[in-house]
Design a protein around this motif. Structure first.
Motif, short mmCIF file in Angstrom:
data_model
loop_
_atom_site.label_atom_id
_atom_site.label_comp_id
_atom_site.label_asym_id
_atom_site.label_seq_id
_atom_site.Cartn_x
_atom_site.Cartn_y
_atom_site.Cartn_z
N ASN A 1 -31.11 69.17 -6.42
CA ASN A 1 -30.33 68.13 -7.27
C ASN A 1 -30.74 66.55 -6.36
O ASN A 1 -31.66 66.68 -5.60
N THR A 2 -29.96 65.88 -6.83
CA THR A 2 -30.43 64.46 -6.54
C THR A 2 -29.41 63.89 -5.42
O THR A 2 -29.24 62.47 -5.28
N ASN A 3 -28.60 64.54 -4.92
CA ASN A 3 -27.25 63.86 -4.21
C ASN A 3 -27.70 63.32 -2.69
O ASN A 3 -27.01 62.65 -1.98
N HIS A 4 -29.04 63.85 -2.08
CA HIS A 4 -29.71 63.46 -0.84
C HIS A 4 -28.29 63.63 0.29
O HIS A 4 -28.42 62.98 1.00
N ILE A 5 -27.79 64.77 0.21
CA ILE A 5 -27.09 65.10 0.98
C ILE A 5 -27.21 66.24 1.99
O ILE A 5 -27.91 67.30 1.65
N LEU A 6 -27.27 66.11 3.41
CA LEU A 6 -27.58 67.12 4.45
C LEU A 6 -26.33 67.46 5.32
O LEU A 6 -25.45 66.51 5.44
N PRO A 7 -26.31 68.48 5.76
CA PRO A 7 -25.43 68.94 6.82
C PRO A 7 -25.88 68.57 8.32
O PRO A 7 -26.94 68.64 8.51
N VAL A 8 -25.07 68.13 9.09
CA VAL A 8 -25.15 68.06 10.53
C VAL A 8 -25.30 69.50 11.08
O VAL A 8 -24.48 70.32 10.78
N PRO A 9 -26.32 69.91 11.74
CA PRO A 9 -26.56 71.27 12.21
C PRO A 9 -25.34 71.86 13.00
O PRO A 9 -25.17 70.89 13.87
N ALA A 10 -24.95 73.02 12.72
CA ALA A 10 -23.61 73.30 13.39
C ALA A 10 -23.54 74.77 13.67
O ALA A 10 -24.39 75.43 12.75
N VAL A 11 -22.74 75.48 14.39
CA VAL A 11 -22.67 76.66 14.83
C VAL A 11 -21.25 76.80 14.88
O VAL A 11 -20.49 76.17 15.80
N TYR A 12 -20.81 78.12 14.32
CA TYR A 12 -19.36 78.27 14.42
C TYR A 12 -19.19 79.99 14.65
O TYR A 12 -20.08 80.50 14.10
N ILE A 13 -18.16 80.36 15.50
CA ILE A 13 -17.65 81.92 15.60
C ILE A 13 -16.40 81.71 15.00
O ILE A 13 -15.51 80.85 15.37
N ILE A 14 -16.35 82.67 14.02
CA ILE A 14 -15.06 82.68 13.21
C ILE A 14 -14.73 84.10 13.27
O ILE A 14 -15.27 85.11 13.17
N ASP A 15 -13.14 84.30 13.57
CA ASP A 15 -12.57 85.66 13.17
C ASP A 15 -12.32 86.18 11.78
O ASP A 15 -12.73 85.22 10.85
N THR A 16 -11.70 87.14 11.76
CA THR A 16 -11.78 87.78 10.06
C THR A 16 -10.63 87.17 9.62
O THR A 16 -10.64 87.33 8.14
N LYS A 17 -9.93 86.48 9.93
CA LYS A 17 -8.71 85.57 9.45
C LYS A 17 -9.16 84.32 9.22
O LYS A 17 -8.40 83.55 8.57
N GLY A 18 -10.53 83.93 9.21
CA GLY A 18 -10.96 82.52 9.02
C GLY A 18 -10.75 81.34 10.01
O GLY A 18 -11.10 80.36 9.77
N MET A 19 -10.36 81.97 11.13
CA MET A 19 -9.94 80.94 12.27
C MET A 19 -11.17 80.66 13.14
O MET A 19 -11.98 81.54 13.63
N ILE A 20 -11.39 79.50 13.35
CA ILE A 20 -12.57 79.09 14.20
C ILE A 20 -12.24 79.35 15.70
O ILE A 20 -11.45 78.61 16.00
N LYS A 21 -13.00 80.06 16.29
CA LYS A 21 -12.87 80.49 17.80
C LYS A 21 -14.01 79.66 18.68
O LYS A 21 -13.49 79.63 19.81
#
Length: 208
Positions: free
Chosen positions: A163-183
């Motif tokens: 696509n042509t949106n020219h959008i990128l993510p800032v590189p990131a690392v997450y640890i997430i539990d099974t309820k979707g909570m970021i630990k």
């Protein structure tokens, strides 16, 4: 009393709307992003697997504690180094009970090519439309000057993402539990700086 209650409700709605706006806005530059942090819950987002099939991130996360990686794309040498490093600790993470998921701005076909070439076995999903990176507060618009510089290096973001949106993510690392909570969370606007795998393993152990 009724007026007071109404005022409180309106303030709460306004506060919620502001939070939502922060997480659904694409920043003008990487330094202006507002990534989700530890203690927050991940948003509902749909991604694509390498076959082009829709995948619900929350459904995946609910099955097993997750180490989630956002990276720019297979064209990025810093990302490739990070992905190879993750491959080396994948067994350590799975032995601790985690699943390893990575999310790329590349379209599914490009991810499939990269996984085959680099012999990566963990799951990599496509966020080609930047819906996930935007919802996580990681998305930023690449400026025209950088787009042209990348082209000089043989990097075509439009071809990579489809696509042509020219959008990128800032590189990131997450640890997430099974309820979707970021630990645990880690992100850095400087794409050259990535979380060391030893530090990731330490974080994974402490958040079991």
């Amino acid at each position: 009393m009724k007026k007071t209650n109404l005022s409180i409700i309106l303030l709460m709605l306004l506060f919620s709307a502001n939070l939502f706006a922060q997480k659904t806005t694409v920043a003008d530059k990487s330094a202006d992003t507002k990534p989700l942090k530890t203690g927050e819950t991940i948003p509902a987002v749909t991604l694509k697997n390498v076959m082009g099939e829709s995948v619900d991130l929350n459904n995946l996360v609910s099955q097993k504690p997750t180490v989630l990686i956002f990276f720019r794309g297979g064209w990025c040498p810093f990302c490739n180094k990070q992905l190879m490093g993750l491959a080396k600790i994948e067994k350590d993470l799975t032995d601790m009970g985690y699943q390893l998921l990575a999310i790329s701005a590349d379209k599914p076909e490009k991810i499939k090519e990269m996984m085959t070439k680099d012999e990566l076995s963990y799951t990599i999903l496509s966020d080609y439309n930047s819906a996930a990176s935007t919802a996580f507060g990681l998305a930023f618009k690449v400026d025209d000057e950088t787009i042209e510089k990348y082209k000089g290096y043989g990097i075509n973001l439009e071809e990579a993402s489809g696509n042509t949106n020219h959008i990128l993510p800032v590189p990131a690392v997450y640890i997430i539990d099974t309820k979707g909570m970021i630990k645990f969370d880690y992100s850095n606007p400087d794409y050259k700086v990535r979380l060391d795998t030893d530090e990731l393993l330490k974080a994974a152990k402490s958040n079991k």
